[in-house]
Motif scaffolding. Structure first.
Motif, mmCIF file in Angstrom:
data_model
loop_
_atom_site.group_PDB
_atom_site.id
_atom_site.type_symbol
_atom_site.label_atom_id
_atom_site.label_comp_id
_atom_site.label_asym_id
_atom_site.label_seq_id
_atom_site.Cartn_x
_atom_site.Cartn_y
_atom_site.Cartn_z
ATOM 1 N N ALA A 24 4.979 9.381 -10.001
ATOM 2 C CA ALA A 24 4.986 8.253 -10.945
ATOM 3 C C ALA A 24 5.124 8.743 -12.379
ATOM 4 O O ALA A 24 5.844 8.135 -13.178
ATOM 5 N N THR A 37 4.754 3.481 -10.574
ATOM 6 C CA THR A 37 3.611 3.843 -9.738
ATOM 7 C C THR A 37 4.134 4.294 -8.381
ATOM 8 O O THR A 37 5.214 3.865 -7.941
ATOM 9 N N VAL A 38 3.384 5.165 -7.725
ATOM 10 C CA VAL A 38 3.658 5.580 -6.348
ATOM 11 C C VAL A 38 2.317 5.536 -5.631
ATOM 12 O O VAL A 38 1.409 6.297 -5.961
ATOM 13 N N SER A 39 2.179 4.632 -4.658
ATOM 14 C CA SER A 39 0.880 4.483 -3.990
ATOM 15 C C SER A 39 0.576 5.657 -3.069
ATOM 16 O O SER A 39 -0.555 6.124 -3.023
ATOM 17 N N ALA A 40 1.579 6.123 -2.320
ATOM 18 C CA ALA A 40 1.421 7.256 -1.407
ATOM 19 C C ALA A 40 2.810 7.784 -1.081
ATOM 20 O O ALA A 40 3.717 7.000 -0.793
ATOM 21 N N GLY A 45 4.640 3.917 1.901
ATOM 22 C CA GLY A 45 4.109 3.958 0.540
ATOM 23 C C GLY A 45 4.933 3.069 -0.368
ATOM 24 O O GLY A 45 6.101 2.793 -0.110
ATOM 25 N N GLU A 46 4.320 2.613 -1.441
ATOM 26 C CA GLU A 46 4.988 1.683 -2.356
ATOM 27 C C GLU A 46 5.288 2.362 -3.685
ATOM 28 O O GLU A 46 4.469 3.092 -4.229
ATOM 29 N N VAL A 47 6.499 2.107 -4.196
ATOM 30 C CA VAL A 47 6.921 2.582 -5.506
ATOM 31 C C VAL A 47 7.245 1.349 -6.346
ATOM 32 O O VAL A 47 7.926 0.445 -5.864
ATOM 33 N N THR A 48 6.729 1.302 -7.569
ATOM 34 C CA THR A 48 7.156 0.255 -8.490
ATOM 35 C C THR A 48 7.778 0.927 -9.705
ATOM 36 O O THR A 48 7.308 1.973 -10.160
ATOM 37 N N ARG A 58 10.338 -3.261 -6.848
ATOM 38 C CA ARG A 58 9.404 -2.676 -5.880
ATOM 39 C C ARG A 58 10.186 -2.041 -4.756
ATOM 40 O O ARG A 58 11.193 -2.588 -4.298
ATOM 41 N N TRP A 72 14.033 5.150 0.067
ATOM 42 C CA TRP A 72 13.234 3.936 -0.078
ATOM 43 C C TRP A 72 14.146 2.731 0.092
ATOM 44 O O TRP A 72 15.348 2.799 -0.063
ATOM 45 N N ASP A 81 9.425 -8.499 -3.141
ATOM 46 C CA ASP A 81 9.215 -7.648 -1.973
ATOM 47 C C ASP A 81 10.541 -7.246 -1.350
ATOM 48 O O ASP A 81 11.419 -8.084 -1.146
#
Length: 144
Positions: A24, A37-40, A45-48, A58, A72, A81
């Protein structure tokens, strides 16, 4: 057009290019101009990515092969989403070269978007130009 491809040769190791693509801190510097952001760093995992001009996109991570391949599925500005009908698949392939890394970016799935064909073409064309701009920023970020 269902697929766009962009290649860039970067004078940096695959490890440094990988970090710039997957953390991130780096993504929010060269890709999103208003943060990331990178959740995992794993499938699911989610990247915004946030841009002052375009809002927040997202992505959901599909595949992770450290320092060689990352993908991704993202909705960009088409919705909150990444789901069928509003998401494309982005794949990053890193290949070590003498003195650096060849990065190939492939984005596909434009013809599956819930847009008229003209809208699909416009979106693909915009992303083709966008990837050129973003990859130039990535190269500059890593080489200076």
């Amino acid at each position: 057009m269902d697929r766009i491809e962009r290649d860039v040769l970067i004078n940096a190791s695959p490890r440094r290019v990988w970090a710039a693509l997957t953390s991130a801190e780096h993504l929010g510097t060269w890709f999103g101009d208003a943060g990331a952001t990178v959740s995992a760093l794993e499938p699911g995992g989610e990247v915004t990515l946030t841009w002052a001009e375009h809002g927040t996109g997202r992505a959901i991570i599909e595949k992770v092969e450290p320092e060689s391949f990352f993908s991704w599925r993202w909705s960009g500005p088409l919705g909150p989403d990444p789901v069928p009908g509003n998401a494309t698949l982005v794949e990053f392939t890193l290949t070590p070269t003498d003195g650096g890394t060849l990065l190939q970016v492939v984005e596909s799935g434009f013809t599956g978007l819930d847009l008229p064909s003209e809208g699909q073409e416009k979106y693909a064309s915009g992303n083709f130009g966008g990837w050129g701009h973003e990859l130039d920023e990535l190269r500059e970020y890593l080489e200076t």
